[in-house]
Design a protein around this motif. Sequence first.
Motif, mmCIF file in Angstrom:
data_model
loop_
_atom_site.group_PDB
_atom_site.id
_atom_site.type_symbol
_atom_site.label_atom_id
_atom_site.label_comp_id
_atom_site.label_asym_id
_atom_site.label_seq_id
_atom_site.Cartn_x
_atom_site.Cartn_y
_atom_site.Cartn_z
ATOM 1 N N ASP A 45 0.835 -1.203 0.000
ATOM 2 C CA ASP A 45 0.000 0.000 0.000
ATOM 3 C C ASP A 45 0.863 1.243 0.000
ATOM 4 O OD1 ASP A 45 -2.923 -0.354 0.028
ATOM 5 O OD2 ASP A 45 -2.511 -1.663 1.710
ATOM 6 N N ASN A 70 -1.417 -2.022 5.689
ATOM 7 C CA ASN A 70 -0.969 -3.300 5.142
ATOM 8 C C ASN A 70 -1.305 -4.448 6.096
ATOM 9 O OD1 ASN A 70 0.689 -3.138 2.515
ATOM 10 N ND2 ASN A 70 1.354 -1.342 3.642
ATOM 11 N N ASP A 73 -4.752 -5.483 5.510
ATOM 12 C CA ASP A 73 -4.872 -6.432 4.393
ATOM 13 C C ASP A 73 -4.542 -7.855 4.858
ATOM 14 O OD1 ASP A 73 -5.684 -4.790 2.227
ATOM 15 O OD2 ASP A 73 -3.646 -4.034 1.998
ATOM 16 N N SER A 211 -11.441 -0.409 3.346
ATOM 17 C CA SER A 211 -10.558 0.734 3.090
ATOM 18 C C SER A 211 -11.257 1.743 2.190
ATOM 19 C CB SER A 211 -9.257 0.253 2.449
ATOM 20 O OG SER A 211 -9.517 -0.545 1.314
ATOM 21 N N GLU A 323 -6.900 0.081 -2.585
ATOM 22 C CA GLU A 323 -5.994 -0.945 -2.060
ATOM 23 C C GLU A 323 -6.088 -2.133 -3.005
ATOM 24 O OE1 GLU A 323 -4.813 0.672 0.488
ATOM 25 O OE2 GLU A 323 -6.452 2.063 0.287
ATOM 26 N N ASP B 120 -0.242 -1.257 -5.956
ATOM 27 C CA ASP B 120 -1.218 -0.238 -5.578
ATOM 28 C C ASP B 120 -1.157 0.841 -6.651
ATOM 29 O OD1 ASP B 120 -3.120 1.098 -4.138
ATOM 30 O OD2 ASP B 120 -1.839 1.621 -2.453
#
Lengths: 325, 325
Positions: A45, A70, A73, A211, A323, B120
């Motif tokens: 990211d 991150n 994620d 996100s 993302e 990204d």
Amino acid sequence: MKEFELIRKYFSERGPKRKDVVLGVGDDAALTRVPQDKLLVVATDTMVENTHFFPDASPRSIGHRCLAVNLSDFAAMGAEPAWASVAITLPTSDEKWVEEFSNGLFEVAEYFNVQIIGGDTTQGPLTVTVCLKGFVPENKALIRSGAKSGDWIYVTGSLGDSALTVASKLNKINVKAEHLEQAQRKFNYPVARLAAGQVLRHAATSAIDISDGLIQDLSHILNASNVSAEIDVANLPISQAVLDSLDEDSAIEMALIGGEDYELLFTVPEEQKGYLEQNATAMGVPFTCIGQVRGGDSGICLVKSGQKYPLPNLNGYQHFSSEEN
Amino acid sequence: MKEFELIRKYFSERGPKRKDVVLGVGDDAALTRVPQDKLLVVATDTMVENTHFFPDASPRSIGHRCLAVNLSDFAAMGAEPAWASVAITLPTSDEKWVEEFSNGLFEVAEYFNVQIIGGDTTQGPLTVTVCLKGFVPENKALIRSGAKSGDWIYVTGSLGDSALTVASKLNKINVKAEHLEQAQRKFNYPVARLAAGQVLRHAATSAIDISDGLIQDLSHILNASNVSAEIDVANLPISQAVLDSLDEDSAIEMALIGGEDYELLFTVPEEQKGYLEQNATAMGVPFTCIGQVRGGDSGICLVKSGQKYPLPNLNGYQHFSSEEN
């Protein structure tokens, strides 16, 4: 202070030292050991000034967030983080900025036992890219494409605080001081739901972190799984700060389309609801059932008290940013 | 075109599909499989407009270089590349730019069998960060700290073309058209010395790629290995374009301090010189002995025809930028 010294002082000799790191910061590449029978997990990211944070954002918050997003994620994959590479582009070699940024970064790194194994420092407009690496057992990753018709749709924590912080900053909404402080904390120092992700490996059929906003992130699951969904907006866990700052419909809209809350959105089959309830404590965060997966590809249907409820307008909302792992 | 479509069109469905990728672009994170008995290798490099490339640089060259510079780090480790995450920050959602950038990126990715597994896309000033992952057998990585007194110092290919390209672009030097074209090709489309890196796993005691310039990158090896070095500037493989464009001392200076050539600099013990010569073809690139490692920490001593030769002034040369893996 020269760049190499800056890196050594603030990045090379700080934070967790993991036994699975053979060679960390300081060579052409890092060397690490991935456990047998586990898959490598990789998330990336980028955060850019004026896109992801305001120019007056504290460097500590930027350092915290760039790793936390991150980790979020990873939570959404049911994965365990291990190592991060941090690429920082800075307008000037500002030691104070680097110190505060690294403080925010290492607070998160230490909490989740993540070792910084490398990266890059370059000159230019303020941008930070983190590439996070870690593991997940074979066949245990939570992916977006597993949702089935009949599964229940859940979300962790509460929604809307980050959007409220941004709206307040842009002078679009008046927020009481005590609410604002709490909402800002969530925006500036988000906490990845890693414990929840670990529990969900045994219960969920799909997961994503929020996100881009509930509607948009739910759409990713629905598209990947070829299903549709019904959401009861009366069940949305809207943050108290949002409820107290907006009328009901505006609060619902903020909870539906506000991004950056980094809560988990996941689907659970009927037969796993019991497991989920039994492991509520291990989840480490409250969770709420907000709807159910339906068959077909008709998208998202909102209801309230048994009546259809209008979908908010997403036009012009989609970040150019997103993302994309 | 919306961002998700842009990513799908130009990144998700192109390039090599490797069997060790379990889940590529499109979920919260990618999942891959690292071979048993191999270490994971990770390198990260950022390229920023006005710092690493000119505003009129072709998107294809930027796409090529952002992967090639990471592959060059892998070459310097004797590592085998496998997967890359690509984080792109772009001022506008410019489809033509993305198409040409991706063409440059995938030319390199296909040549070296690297799968793009994620990344990204964000809005902001033009910046690209690539995080490259791959493998190296246990105890076989080439690191910076293994140089020993008496080892011979080598460099692959020729030096100075990239610095010449930059100097010509800044109107500091007049370069003949046929030389300029060749020098520009090296700057815009560098080729990572991966085959050489594989051979050197069996011969070299240390290695680094020349990104910041010979003197500076040699210093990294010397500092990491606690040794010094003597370099005979008469033996430097200075590019013909540089020799024909500058007087002798200026050409030597450009070869010593010019960055971005992405040749390998490595040290080989006396007893491995034979192995190196026997495997000259497998190296895939010519290589030249330019000096010898000495004991102590007295840094770099330059000689020419048996006489001391002055060290060029590095003041003001150190990029804020560097390759820090």
